[in-house]
Write a protein that holds these residues in place. Structure first.
Motif, PDB file in Angstrom:
ATOM      1  N   SER A 179      23.811  40.475 -14.854  1.00  0.00           N
ATOM      2  CA  SER A 179      22.547  41.060 -14.411  1.00  0.00           C
ATOM      3  C   SER A 179      22.339  42.460 -14.983  1.00  0.00           C
ATOM      4  O   SER A 179      21.301  43.074 -14.739  1.00  0.00           O
ATOM      5  N   LEU A 204      24.788  30.170 -21.504  1.00  0.00           N
ATOM      6  CA  LEU A 204      23.995  30.465 -20.308  1.00  0.00           C
ATOM      7  C   LEU A 204      23.329  29.201 -19.795  1.00  0.00           C
ATOM      8  O   LEU A 204      22.923  28.345 -20.576  1.00  0.00           O
ATOM      9  N   PRO A 231      14.254  30.620 -24.462  1.00  0.00           N
ATOM     10  CA  PRO A 231      14.350  29.719 -23.299  1.00  0.00           C
ATOM     11  C   PRO A 231      15.795  29.419 -22.901  1.00  0.00           C
ATOM     12  O   PRO A 231      16.031  28.937 -21.794  1.00  0.00           O
ATOM     13  N   ARG A 232      16.754  29.695 -23.767  1.00  0.00           N
ATOM     14  CA  ARG A 232      18.153  29.411 -23.413  1.00  0.00           C
ATOM     15  C   ARG A 232      18.724  30.470 -22.471  1.00  0.00           C
ATOM     16  O   ARG A 232      19.806  30.291 -21.927  1.00  0.00           O
ATOM     17  N   PRO A 261      23.843  35.316 -11.254  1.00  0.00           N
ATOM     18  CA  PRO A 261      22.981  36.294 -11.921  1.00  0.00           C
ATOM     19  C   PRO A 261      22.330  35.756 -13.197  1.00  0.00           C
ATOM     20  O   PRO A 261      21.389  36.375 -13.696  1.00  0.00           O
ATOM     21  N   ASP A 262      22.830  34.645 -13.714  1.00  0.00           N
ATOM     22  CA  ASP A 262      22.234  34.083 -14.929  1.00  0.00           C
ATOM     23  C   ASP A 262      20.969  33.267 -14.640  1.00  0.00           C
ATOM     24  O   ASP A 262      20.291  32.845 -15.578  1.00  0.00           O
ATOM     25  N   ARG A 316      20.316  37.100 -24.088  1.00  0.00           N
ATOM     26  CA  ARG A 316      21.751  37.239 -23.895  1.00  0.00           C
ATOM     27  C   ARG A 316      22.496  35.974 -24.294  1.00  0.00           C
ATOM     28  O   ARG A 316      23.726  35.891 -24.134  1.00  0.00           O
ATOM     29  N   SER A 326      20.307  26.929 -17.967  1.00  0.00           N
ATOM     30  CA  SER A 326      18.884  26.925 -17.585  1.00  0.00           C
ATOM     31  C   SER A 326      18.640  25.684 -16.737  1.00  0.00           C
ATOM     32  O   SER A 326      19.189  24.613 -17.016  1.00  0.00           O
ATOM     33  N   PRO A 375      17.444  33.348 -12.380  1.00  0.00           N
ATOM     34  CA  PRO A 375      16.554  33.976 -11.394  1.00  0.00           C
ATOM     35  C   PRO A 375      16.226  32.956 -10.297  1.00  0.00           C
ATOM     36  O   PRO A 375      16.336  31.751 -10.513  1.00  0.00           O
ATOM     37  N   SER A 394      17.704  32.196 -19.124  1.00  0.00           N
ATOM     38  CA  SER A 394      16.703  32.112 -18.046  1.00  0.00           C
ATOM     39  C   SER A 394      16.261  33.481 -17.569  1.00  0.00           C
ATOM     40  O   SER A 394      15.248  33.597 -16.892  1.00  0.00           O
ATOM     41  N   THR A 395      17.024  34.525 -17.892  1.00  0.00           N
ATOM     42  CA  THR A 395      16.617  35.872 -17.504  1.00  0.00           C
ATOM     43  C   THR A 395      15.819  36.544 -18.619  1.00  0.00           C
ATOM     44  O   THR A 395      15.441  37.706 -18.496  1.00  0.00           O
TER      45      THR A 395
END
Lengths: 479, 499
Positions: B212, A50, B238-239, A276-277, B203, A52, A279, B241-242
């Motif tokens: 989402s 994911l 923190p890895r 979507p990953d 996730r 960031s 915000p 972001s959601t």
């Protein structure tokens, strides 16, 4: 041949000078690492990885948007730009589409009319770079070091009128971005990449002609050559009753001509949609204002202020010819009062090194911060003038860090005030006659005393800056 | 061995912790019993894709060397994780042929938390390919069969996670829930299954279906066990972001707090809804009665926008999935099929590596996102989603918990879905929680013809504690065992459900 009016728009991609990548903590130093040394799950697009957002990349983007006079969108988001290719590890590039970081900015250039021209900037947005494909021996290998490196795209409106104006714009843009520390913009390393859209139309036409896009030109001259070639080609096609095809073309520098890469029919449908990953990013108003207030004076004013700082016309000319102006500005920004000193070192030491090594400043490992620090070491008396030259040459060739390298190279002068004072007092005490002569007005005796002191210090195994010894001696003689 | 596979199968986590602390058995004993139970059950159930006996043994032995009692909540206890959770060094297929040979170099965030809590990961659970499916039939490695009745589906996509817990291979498994993929198999297999608040469980390391909507959660046989595992895996990362920075309040201690004074909402029109199995309706009524008897106030409210959920969900899910799955191109990892050139290789790799449902959703998603269609599909679906969030915010100001069915009917026979759409419509009650991000819990409350029937509770964001409190009250009043009774898995069990 009919006289047409030319319209050019330019898209520029620059790599940002962040320590880590756009969306993961891996090092952002594609040139400095062996293949696939910055390769985490995010860089490789592994399942479950994911992104960031790198805050420093956001900050540099903000600085660029402000420096380019853009309106900053306080709430922005990222989109996925979907296409499949081996250098795109996720099958989509995280980019910005609907809500870029900055919009509606401008930059001034000397226009073709001879007057200053304002170039409208449509948007400034952040995205990520692709991996690098290496084709060799019939194979293609993938190096992901660059995968996810922070990239900024700056797009003008179609307002430039010639290849010359496009070149002026890109040169100015590059200087401004380097001046603000956003990117080093080393074109031969791919840190700055340029694409131009070209169209022509009869004078007075209200609509633009059909455009062609010229991809990835390797330098300013290439870009200008390619644009001028396209303008001639379009005119010839139109004059002979033909129609321009909307397409993407490449530049063949050896034959000085453009060639078709992709026609409009093959254009991608990128199927953008919000990532979507991630915000949406909300930029706090106080952060934007803080960055705005921390901006150095605008680049144009800086140019003017060099003169006020006593930089001679010859030196200014030398600086701008050597692409060193932006480098200098970045180095001098933390302490503008050091500008004259830095200019002197640049024009003497660094230009000397450039001549000796044949390596251009923009390709060198020496960065503005280390340059400034090295010069500060000498100003503070911690290294000698000769030591500075040695240190700069090392940093220029290999990179490194000014302070630790000065120590490693044995360039640091010892700051041994007690020993100096003792040596000075001993020298004076040993020569009461000289002291009397000095007090009688024979000032040249001072240098003899200095020599004696230095000799004694050297015998004691001390490397001390003569200037420091001189100061101590002068104080002793005055007392 | 100081614990038999049968004894192990019936232990809840508290009893397991107590037995380990008292020295009644060791972690190695537990692992041996777990693997034996799996060994016996797997030939018919097909819940596990990859077992890791060596890795598990090393962790179990390490736990056995620790001083007792071990404060780590899952110390030395066998668990299973769904095969879309990355496990370092252990094959992770996401239920797909395209990742048949993929060994991840890293652990998912939730897996890291399990390991930090001392859990012994014995294997990876079967699943519908890339979590696309609600029956367990879409796995590239064959369907999982329902341990209650092997002719029936387990539900999906967390099919193996549900089945292995139901047959007593482990007491807890992790699944992932994008549109009901934890709650629906939990309901079909008589288990407690939580879809946490979106953002509560990291996730990071979850092979994505729809970013989402995806959320990781536990499947267990008891409410208390579920809260215990949830407490382990929840928290900021923190890895991702959601992932929510909202401070996490552990739930385990609140499970017995009861429901006195809670406002429990339900939609009376549900009972008359077309296609709703009568026993499913009766089960919901039964759960509502229990809540009322325990002091909850029942409140009638309409279940908002229920008829728009399926359309909105399948557009958003397919759009996100179409992008999320582009990375499976055979270039860097996974299976690569040869081709005459690059594009040919891409086409063969994806053509032979993906199953039909995956291809269907990639095509639907790519179409819905393409130029000229975005506004009609993705944008419209996103607007429905916003309306749904608003409607549920309003609803959950008026009730604390909302009770509804998990599925319109219990587990159907394998291989009997007429069309993909029929399967999609079965998701109608589970989708709102994913579209809104709200937490939802499925738990058993009845039975029909030897098959368990669950109910579903939804609550406000980060109020998983309320879900557990209600489920615990129902669990106590209606003791429906989550464990397939002995003599099974292969005899049809007589399920005991008494009020």
């Amino acid at each position: 041949m009919t006289a047409y009016q030319t319209t050019v728009g330019v898209e520029v991609h620059v790599e940002l000078t962040t320590r880590s990548k756009m969306f993961c903590p891996c090092r952002n130093a594609p040139q400095d690492l062996g293949e696939n040394q910055a390769a985490c799950p995010v860089c490789l697009g592994l399942p479950g990885a994911l992104p960031s957002v790198n805050r420093e990349a956001l900050r540099l983007g903000l600085v660029a948007a402000l420096a380019l006079n853009c309106r900053v969108n306080p709430r922005l988001w990222f989109e996925r730009k979907n296409y499949i290719y081996p250098d795109l590890v996720k099958g989509y590039q995280i980019s910005q589409y609907a809500m870029p970081l900055g919009e509606d900015g401008w930059l001034t250039i000397p226009g073709d009319s001879g007057e200053e021209k304002r170039v409208d900037i449509l948007r400034v947005h952040l995205e990520e770079d692709t991996a690098k494909l290496i084709h060799a021996n019939g194979e293609t290998l993938v190096d992901v070091n660059r995968s996810g490196a922070p990239l900024m795209e700056i797009v003008t409106r179609p307002v430039l009128s010639s290849g010359r104006e496009a070149e002026e714009y890109v040169r100015k843009l590059r200087a401004v971005l380097v001046y603000h520390g956003v990117s080093r913009c080393r074109i031969q390393l791919g840190e700055m990449r340029v694409e131009a859209n070209v169209s022509i139309a009869p004078p007075g036409a209200t609509e633009l002609g059909i455009r062609t896009e010229i991809k990835n030109q390797a330098g300013f001259n290439h870009m200008r050559g390619a644009i001028e070639y396209e303008v001639r080609r379009h005119a010839e096609v139109l004059d002979s009753g033909g129609r321009i095809r909307q397409e993407t073309r490449g530049w063949d520098d050896a034959n000085q001509k453009t060639f078709v890469q992709r026609s409009k029919e093959d254009a991608h449908d990128y199927r953008y949609f919000p990532e979507p990953d991630l915000p949406p990013v909300v930029l706090p108003a106080n952060w934007v204002e803080e960055e705005r207030s921390r901006l150095p004076e605008p680049y144009d004013q800086y140019l003017a202020s060099l003169a006020r700082h006593g930089v001679s016309p010859a030196d200014r000319d030398a600086l701008s010819r050597n692409d060193a102006l932006s480098f200098l500005a970045a180095a001098a920004r933390p302490e503008p009062e050091s500008t004259p000193r830095l200019v002197k070192r640049l024009v003497t030491d660094v230009f000397g090194i450039i001549n000796a090594t044949g390596v251009r400043l923009e390709a060198a490992k020496l960065d503005p911060e280390n340059f400034r620090q090295a010069v500060s070491l000498q100003t503070a008396g911690r290294i000698s003038a000769a030591g500075l030259r040695t240190l700069l040459e090392k940093l220029y060739r290999e990179g490194g860090e000014a302070g630790p390298d000065a120590a490693r190279l044995g360039l640091l002068l010892e700051d041994d005030s007690a020993a100096v004072l003792t040596a000075v007092e001993t020298a004076i005490a040993a020569s009461p006659g000289m002291l009397a002569e000095f007090r009688a007005g024979k000032v040249a005796v001072r240098n003899a005393l200095l020599g004696k002191t230095m000799k004694a210090l050297k015998a004691g195994g001390k490397t001390v800056d003569p200037r420091q010894v001189g100061e101590v001696l002068d104080r002793a003689l005055q007392s | 061995m100081s614990i038999t596979p049968e004894q192990f199968a019936s232990l809840d986590l508290a009893a397991t912790q107590a037995g380990l602390a008292a020295g009644d058995f060791t972690s190695e004993d537990l692992l041996t019993a777990s693997l034996a139970r799996i060994q016996v059950s797997e030939p018919r159930v097909n819940a596990i894709l990859t077992r890791d006996p060596e890795g598990a043994l090393a962790v179990a032995r390490q736990a056995d060397r620790q001083a007792k009692p071990d404060p780590r909540p899952l110390a030395g206890i066998p668990v299973v994780v769904k095969d879309n959770l990355m496990t370092r060094g252990v094959r992770t297929t996401c239920g797909s042929k395209i990742l048949e040979n993929f060994i991840p170099p890293y652990d998912a965030g939730a897996v890291e938390k399990l390991r930090a809590a001392g859990a012994v990961i014995v294997g990876k659970a079967n699943m519908d390919e890339f979590a696309m499916g609600s029956t367990g039939e879409n796995s590239a490695y064959g369907p999982t069969r329902n341990p209650w009745n092997p002719d029936r589906v387990t539900g999906g996509s967390s099919s193996g996670s549900a089945a292995v817990v139901a047959y007593g291979g482990v007491a807890a498994a992790l699944g992932s829930d994008t549109g009901g993929s934890i709650r629906q198999p939990a309901s079909f297999c008589g288990l407690v299954g939580l879809k946490p608040t979106y953002g509560r469980v990291s996730r990071w390391g979850l092979g994505a279906l729809a970013s989402s909507l995806d959320q990781i959660g536990p499947l267990t046989r008891t409410v208390r066990d579920n809260a215990l595992v949830y407490d382990v895996i929840a928290g900021h990362d923190p890895r991702d972001s959601t992932s929510s920075p909202e401070p996490f309040q552990p739930c385990l201690a609140k499970v017995p707090d009861g429901v006195r004074g809670l406002r429990v909402g339900f939609d009376p029109s549900i009972f008359n809804r077309d296609g709703l199995d009568p026993v499913t309706g009766q089960t919901l009524r039964q759960a509502l009665d229990v809540a009322a008897q325990a002091g909850a106030e029942l409140v009638e409210r309409e279940l908002p926008l229920i008829d728009y959920c399926v359309a909105a969900y399948y557009v958003i899910c397919a759009c996100e999935a179409s992008a999320n799955l582009t990375r499976y191109d055979g270039v860097r990892y996974g299976v690569r099929a040869a081709g005459d050139n690059l594009w040919d290789s891409f086409a063969h790799t994806r053509g032979s590596g993906f199953g039909d449902e995956v291809k269907r959703r990639i095509m639907m998603g790519s179409f819905a996102l393409s130029s000229g269609y975005y506004d009609a599909y993705y944008l419209k679906a996103s607007q429905v989603r916003h309306l749904l969030v608003d409607a549920f915010s309003g609803l959950l100001r008026e009730v604390d918990v909302f009770l509804l069915p998990v599925t319109p009917a219990p587990a159907r026979l394998l291989g009997t879905a007429a069309t993909p759409l029929e399967n999609y419509l079965g998701d109608i009650f589970t989708l709102s929680a994913n579209l809104t991000g709200l937490p939802a819990l499925a738990f058993p409350a009845g039975a029909t013809a030897g098959l368990p029937v669950g109910v579903q509770a939804m609550a406000g964001y980060f109020r998983e504690d309320l879900l557990y409190r209600l489920a615990a009250v129902v669990e106590q009043a209606l003791p429906v065992t989550g464990l397939v009774p002995e003599g099974c898995p292969w005899q049809r069990p007589a399920l005991e459900a008494s009020a």
